[in-house]
Structures are given as C-alpha cells and as structure tokens.
Design an enzyme around this catalytic site. Structure first.
Site, short mmCIF file in Angstrom:
data_model
loop_
_atom_site.label_atom_id
_atom_site.label_comp_id
_atom_site.label_asym_id
_atom_site.label_seq_id
_atom_site.Cartn_x
_atom_site.Cartn_y
_atom_site.Cartn_z
N HIS A 128 27.13 35.91 40.76
CA HIS A 128 28.43 35.63 41.37
C HIS A 128 29.18 34.71 40.42
O HIS A 128 28.73 33.60 40.13
CB HIS A 128 28.29 34.98 42.74
N CYS A 129 30.33 35.16 39.94
CA CYS A 129 31.08 34.41 38.94
C CYS A 129 32.23 33.65 39.60
O CYS A 129 33.13 34.27 40.18
CB CYS A 129 31.63 35.35 37.87
N PRO A 130 32.23 32.32 39.53
CA PRO A 130 33.33 31.56 40.14
C PRO A 130 34.66 31.77 39.43
O PRO A 130 35.72 31.58 40.03
CB PRO A 130 32.87 30.11 40.03
#
Length: 390
Positions: A128-130
């Site tokens: 999950h990439c912020p």
C-alpha cells in the site's frame, strides 16, 4: 453543458477523495514545484524559446510533466484491482488450499492479500503506497513502476536546468574558484532576461534543486527495487513469503524444496506479465501461469503452513497497564515513543488484564492480536449464530 455532465458523471468520481491525503498532496506539490521552476528558469533566465535548443528543451519539460502525471493518476485511480466480495474458487475442493478473509467474507485468491487501508482483498498486492494513497497491485503495477522511472528522469533534467540557471546568472557576480572549469557562456549572454535573477528567484531555484535531487535519489531507488521483483515475477510480499519458506524448511529440517511458482524462468517473460502494449497486465488477477513443477496453489499452501507455524510460535502475554492505542504514546516512556514502528498498521487498545497473542516483537513493541475472553467469545458466537453467519 453536455461536456460538463460527461466529466461530472465519471463513474469513479468518488475516487477523487484519494487526493485528500498527505501522500498525494506532497507528491503533487513536488511535481508542481519542480516542473514550474524548471520551465520558468529555462524560458526566463537560461534557455529562451526563441532558440531551437530552448524550444526543444521546453517541449521535453512539458512531456516529462505530462507523462509523470499520466502514470501517477493512472496508478492512483485505476487501482490494483480487488477480489470480488464473497469470492469462491470454481472448484469447491480448492477452498482447503486458500485463506478465508473475514472482512470480505470470501476466500483470498492466489497472490491476493487483504489491505487494511483499502479494506479489500487486493489482486497480486505488492504494497500500500501512501504517495498514491492506494495499493500497488495487479492492474496498476505497470503504471506505478513507469511513474517511478519517469519521475527521476524528469527531475534529473530539471536539476540540470536549475544548476545551469544559477551558474549562468551568478557567473559574473561570484567567483567560484573553479579555474579549471570552462563553460561556454556565449549562448547565455546573447539575451537579456526581462526579469532580473533576484534573491527570491535564487532561493526558489535552490529549493527546487533540493527537491529534484532528493526525488531523483529516493524514487530512483524505489524503481530499482520494483524492477528487481518484476523481472522475477514477484511482489514485495511474495519475496518475504519466499524468504520465510526457506527459513521454515531449514528450521524444521523437512527436506522440502520450495520453488517460487510464478517465476517463468525468463526475465523477459516475467517482464511481459506486467508491461504490455495495451497498458493492461496479462491475466484476470485470479489465475496465473506457473512454473512446470508447481500449480496454482503452491504459494497459498505455503502460506497456510506459515500461518500454522506462526500460531505454534506465538506467545501469550497479559497487559499490566492500560494502553489507548496511540501511535506514539509519550506516557509509556521516551524509548517506546521514539522507537515506534514505521508502519500504518493499527495499534490495538488494551486494558489491564487483557491477553494478547504475540507473534513477534521488539523490546518496546509487539505484533499480534488481542484474545477474546470466554465471555466475549460466547457473546460473539451467539451474535454470529443469530445472524446466520456460522
């Protein structure tokens, strides 16, 4: 009016809310600052548009910006692809090889994982990439990796513009002591800029240079990490699963031979699983081409073995103090505060006397789940039975 209606009725309009997050705000701010300053520095102080080189340079800067934003927004809004809710494999017998997701009320397809941030099971989840406020997975892996390539290239071009702008504008004002460095300044002196290169302009250019160089280094490293897993047809999570599989086999001396099932044996074939001419990856996100010695559930069976081993190795602890679930609890001491894990995983609030099942940990933090008391478990069981969920 019709054109406006077409824009407003975009079926994924609700996805625009992903922009309201610190990650996209910072990322888009960096892109905007570097692109804007590079264009201004070029046409005003360094390389004017009335020259052939200046025109080509300007077009290249615009192209970098367009390509970076195109891949960035596709990575964000196309998304990774999600396993349908209540999903089950076509062959009911295969459910014994799969993990069940209590949140999505369905089985996890091979290579999928549940994301706590997205609250869905994600196809071929990498992480999950912020920065895009979304998962990187099956459908957007190519867009995300292309963004990681284009951003450093564009920032490198912008950094050169910033350096040359400051050099040409300050050449006659400051002696750098570079007696051995000879740069032809005739082209820079052929025109007089309409706006003088003032202290604010210098400060803005220097700030943009710092952003450009920082982005080139940081995002460039991420690109090489992604390419390393792509040419092996893995994800970051699957690399970790493979490593744990080897540790498990070595620890228990089982004599097994673990072969990663999705490595097709060729970097080019693995590369083509993600990057295609259409922009959409191969496969439906549920079934995958596998190594001849493996089958669709080789990795999921290994995951089940690791889950069982994890339960065996877990240790029960009892809370001796209340904890409100704060990310960085200052009341628990400076060591705990400063050594908080760099993860967005939720912290579990605890009351004194509650039991936790820890699977791993450090001196200051533990990873695990809170165990329900007998009374809570009976209430939950009655609740599930009442609603027909068990």
């Amino acid at each position: 009016m019709n054109i406006f209606s077409m824009v407003v009725t975009f079926e994924n309009l609700h996805e625009v809310r992903r922009l309201c997050h610190w990650g996209p705000i910072i990322a888009l701010s960096v892109i905007s600052i570097c692109s804007t300053m590079a264009i201004f520095d070029s046409i005003i102080w360094y390389w004017p548009l009335d020259t052939t080189g200046g025109s080509i340079n300007f077009i290249m800067l615009i192209n970098w910006t367009v390509l970076i934003l195109y891949n960035y927004f596709n990575a964000m809004f196309v998304g990774p692809g999600y396993i349908p809710l209540d999903w089950k494999p076509g062959n009911q017998h295969h459910t014994q090889y799969l993990q069940y997701c209590k949140v999505c009320h369905g089985y996890k397809a091979p290579r999928s994982h549940h994301c706590r941030k997205c609250n869905r099971c994600v196809m071929k989840m990498d992480h999950h990439c912020p920065w895009i406020n979304n998962c990187c997975g099956h459908l957007n892996h190519a867009y995300f990796t292309s963004f990681l390539l284009l951003a450093p290239l564009g920032c490198s071009h912008a950094a050169i513009i910033f350096i040359m702008t400051m050099y040409t504008q300050l050449y006659d004002r400051i002696s750098f002591g570079w007696s051995t460095v000879k740069i032809n300044m005739s082209a820079a002196r052929q025109f007089q800029p309409l706006i003088p290169f003032s202290v604010p302009a210098f400060a803005a250019t220097l700030f943009a240079l710092g952003l450009a160089l920082g982005t080139t280094i940081a995002v460039g490293m991420l690109f090489f990490i992604q390419m390393k897993v792509i040419i092996r047809n893995k994800t970051s999570i699957e690399s970790w699963i493979e490593e744990k599989a080897k540790d498990r086999i070595q620890h228990y001396q089982t004599g097994e031979e673990f072969i990663f099932p999705y490595d097709l044996g060729s970097c080019w074939l693995n590369f083509k699983q993600v990057f295609t001419w259409t922009g959409m990856p191969k496969g439906d996100g549920l079934e995958w081409p596998v190594h001849p010695k493996c089958h669709q559930h080789t990795l999921t069976i290994e995951q089940l073995k690791q889950k069982a081993d994890k339960r065996v190795r877990s240790v029960q602890y009892q809370a001796v103090e209340d904890y409100n679930g704060a990310c960085c609890p200052l009341s628990k001491g400076l060591q705990t505060f400063f050594r908080t894990p760099c993860t967005e995983e939720p912290r579990i609030p605890l009351s004194k006397g509650e039991t936790i099942l820890a699977t791993r940990g450090t001196k200051w933090w533990m990873y695990g789940d809170k165990m329900l008391s007998e009374k809570s478990a009976k209430i939950l069981c009655l609740f599930l039975n009442y609603f027909g969920m068990m």
